[in-house]
Design a protein around this motif. Structure first.
Motif, PDB file in Angstrom:
ATOM      1  N   THR B  49       0.838  -1.197   0.000  1.00  0.00           N
ATOM      2  CA  THR B  49       0.000   0.000   0.000  1.00  0.00           C
ATOM      3  C   THR B  49       0.876   1.251   0.000  1.00  0.00           C
ATOM      4  N   ASP B 171      -6.014  -1.252  -4.863  1.00  0.00           N
ATOM      5  CA  ASP B 171      -5.390  -1.808  -3.669  1.00  0.00           C
ATOM      6  C   ASP B 171      -6.254  -2.958  -3.143  1.00  0.00           C
ATOM      7  N   GLU B 172      -5.843  -4.180  -3.425  1.00  0.00           N
ATOM      8  CA  GLU B 172      -6.571  -5.380  -3.007  1.00  0.00           C
ATOM      9  C   GLU B 172      -8.074  -5.245  -3.233  1.00  0.00           C
TER      10      GLU B 172
HETATM   11 MG   LIG Z   1      -2.261  -2.782   2.177  1.00  0.00          MG
END
Ligand SMILES: [Mg+2]
Ligand SMILES: Nc1ncnc2c1ncn2[C@@H]1O[C@H](COP(=O)(O)OP(=O)(O)O)[C@@H](O)[C@H]1O
Lengths: 373, 236
Positions: B49, B171-172
């Protein structure tokens, strides 16, 4: 789109919005109501001067409020009526006396004596009967709002004031004074009731001819009557109000309650707007990540506070209008000069924005990175 | 030769907890190319991240330079960076992060109007088309509370695309979804990655998505430990 986002968030977070609205309404209503009572009392204080219909008032030397005037010779009337500037001059007498009610109690009243037939400074609004009633030798007026206190005498009924028997010849409507409940009668009866020294009165009212310069006329009358206080009606009215505000502590007391009203409102606005932003922190962070600048977030919260302010001011004024019309012709003094409305609306909006400052600070400090955690 | 759309040069990132400074991202050089699905994978806490938010101009690197389409943006002031984010980036987060106060289509167009721009009928039409493309054409005026997790994430992807970004950073995006919804979202992203005007980067800790990658980068403890692109180059 910013203001739309602002608006939709307000719609979505109903309870916070309602809370902030209540803050704004509190300011408008509490402050407006205090101001209207204060101005209502103001109008009572100088009521005789304001409704006297005269340009110039002659009183005893150093008079600084009309209700505190001393006696002056009634012949001042003749001294000034001859002046070229003067249309007419009339004496006025007033003083305290006690009125005996139906059930034998005493009520303090303020007796006002007028000279017939002009009846200058006479009652300006009647509920029953009219100015003619004061032409009767024993005629007095009583105020409708006070009538119950006296045992509800009707027109034609006899009553006793200052040990003098008089007869109710007219009933006034909302003719209220600050120094006491007003009872109007003719000059001769007033002398008898008040037991004032013969040949004396409390004031001489002077009406000027059309086109006469007020300042010049004041100078002229002063030169004729150096032993008297010669004031314009406006000046005497102003001095009377200032006298009471200063000497009764009323200014301070009203100032304080106005301040408390405003403060309560600001605190409610601050707390609710702040919790509103706390609830929406994540949304603001998302918007920041999507490209909103701090300025854009600031504008959203500012728009919210203005929307709440405008709607709140509107509702507040509706309530205030309700209060004013409810107290119209009631014993509660209330009067809101028109110019107060925009001032109150403007200050309330400013206070609403002020109350949102903390919320704005919180909102613009939200980090876009926090969306990723 | 294809020009990189995003470049990191000697980028690092430190975090301080007040007393100690900890390096979370070690010196990283990286070029991202359009038209391929770049997946950055690594265990939780490895710095994915951090790397993605630096690429997204959301987090400032401690050292190093970032260029987008050969333009250095590292030292732009904060409000300029916000404008670059709005114009050149699309973001998809772990959770959809839709605004509950707005309905579906407003959640898409907001990304275009957030700096005060007027939302035109043309833009709304484009948003409707995007949503339709993700099978959300019937949900335009629904509230976000009426949507499933997978539907929300598809709205979020439409939102990320509304400004026709040069870079799409995710992000994911599937970590909060069931496998069925994950597949839908991943297929959509795979489709989007074929656009040669756009770079697509997805961060994940889930090895099951690796097959979607055109380029796979692995990160561990703040360092890039594997890059299929340079690996391929070495093997060749
Ligand atoms: Mg993360
Ligand atoms: N704002 C921050 N302050 C301090 N430490 C942070 C912050 N953000 C991330 N970290 C630390 O950096 C490391 C990498 O975090 P992150 O990039 O979120 O990893 P990942 O996304 O791979 O799970 C973690 O050890 C995390 O605790």
């Amino acid at each position: 789109m910013r203001s739309r986002v602002a608006f939709k968030i307000l719609l979505h977070d109903r309870s916070t919005t309602a809370g902030a609205l209540i803050g704004v309404i509190a300011i408008v209503f509490l402050v407006g109501q205090q101001i209207s009572v204060l101005f209502g009392l103001f109008t009572y204080m100088s009521v005789l001067v304001d409704h006297g219909g005269a340009d110039i008032w002659i009183c005893s030397k150093n008079t600084d409020n009309i209700n505190g005037a001393g006696y002056i010779p009634e012949r001042y009337v003749d001294r000034v009526s001859g002046l070229a500037e003067v249309a007419w001059a009339e004496p006025l007498l007033f003083g305290g006396a006690s009125l005996v009610t139906r059930d034998g109690k005493n009520e303090a009243v303020q007796v006002v004596g007028l000279r017939n037939p002009r009846g200058a400074a006479g009652p300006w609004r009647f509920y029953e009967g009219g100015q003619d009633g004061l032409l009767e030798f024993e005629g007095v007026t009583i105020e409708r709002l006070d009538a119950k206190l006296y045992g509800s005498p009707q027109v034609g009924d006899s009553i006793e004031i200052g040990n003098v028997h008089v007869r109710v010849s007219a009933i006034t409507q909302s003719v209220k004074g600050f120094a006491g409940r007003l009872v109007f009668t003719n000059m001769v009866k007033a002398h008898e009731i008040i037991k004032s020294p013969p040949g004396r009165c409390k004031a001489v009212l002077v009406k000027l001819n059309d086109g006469v310069n007020l300042q010049a006329a004041l100078e002229r009358v002063r030169s004729v009557l150096p032993g008297a206080e010669v004031l314009s009606a406006a000046e005497l009215s102003r001095m009377t109000r200032i006298y009471y505000v200063k000497n009764t502590g009323m200014g301070g007391s009203f100032g304080l309650s106005t301040l408390i009203g405003a403060l309560v409102g600001i605190i409610i606005i601050t707390l609710t707007m702040y919790t509103g932003v706390l609830q929406r922190q994540k949304d603001f962070a998302v918007l920041r990540a999507l490209g909103a600048r701090k300025l854009d977030i600031f504008i959203i919260v500012l728009a919210q506070s203005l929307m709440i302010g405008i709607v709140g001011v509107f509702i507040g004024f509706l309530l205030l209008a309700g209060f004013l019309s409810g107290t119209l012709d009631s014993p509660l003094p209330s009067y809101l000069p028109l110019w107060i409305a925009p001032v109150l609306a403007g200050t309330t909006l400013a206070m609403c924005v002020l109350g949102s400052l903390l919320a704005m600070r919180k909102a613009i400090s939200v980090e876009p990175a926090s969306v990723f955690r | 030769m294809i020009q990189p759309i995003l470049q990191l040069e000697s980028v690092t990132r430190d975090f301080s907890d007040g007393r100690t400074i900890r390096r979370v991202l070690y010196k990283t050089d990286m070029s991202i190319f359009p038209g391929e699905f770049t997946i950055i994978a690594g265990p939780s806490g490895s710095g994915k991240t951090t790397l993605l938010t630096i690429m997204g101009l959301i987090l400032k690197p401690t050292e190093g330079e970032i260029s987008i389409q050969n333009e250095r943006v590292t030292h732009l002031p904060e409000n300029r960076l916000a404008t670059v984010r709005q114009q050149k980036y699309g973001f998809v987060f772990q959770q959809a992060e839709l605004l509950p106060a707005l309905n579906v289509i407003e959640n898409v167009v907001v990304a275009s109007g957030i700096q005060g721009q007027k939302v035109s009928a043309g833009l709304r039409k484009k948003a409707a088309e995007l949503l339709d493309g993700f099978g959300m054409g019937d949900c335009l005026s629904m509230t976000t509370q009426q949507l499933s997790g997978g539907q929300k994430q598809r709205v979020a992807i439409a939102r990320a695309l509304i400004n026709a970004p040069a870079l799409l950073l995710c992000d994911e995006p599937t970590s909060a979804l069931d496998s069925e919804s994950s597949t839908i979202v991943l297929d959509a992203l795979k489709q989007l990655s074929k656009d040669t005007t756009r770079g697509l980067i997805m961060v994940t800790h889930d090895p099951r998505v690796f097959p979607y990658a055109d380029r796979l980068i692995k990160i561990e403890n703040g360092s890039i430990v594997y890059d299929s692109r340079s690996q391929g180059a070495q093997e060749a």
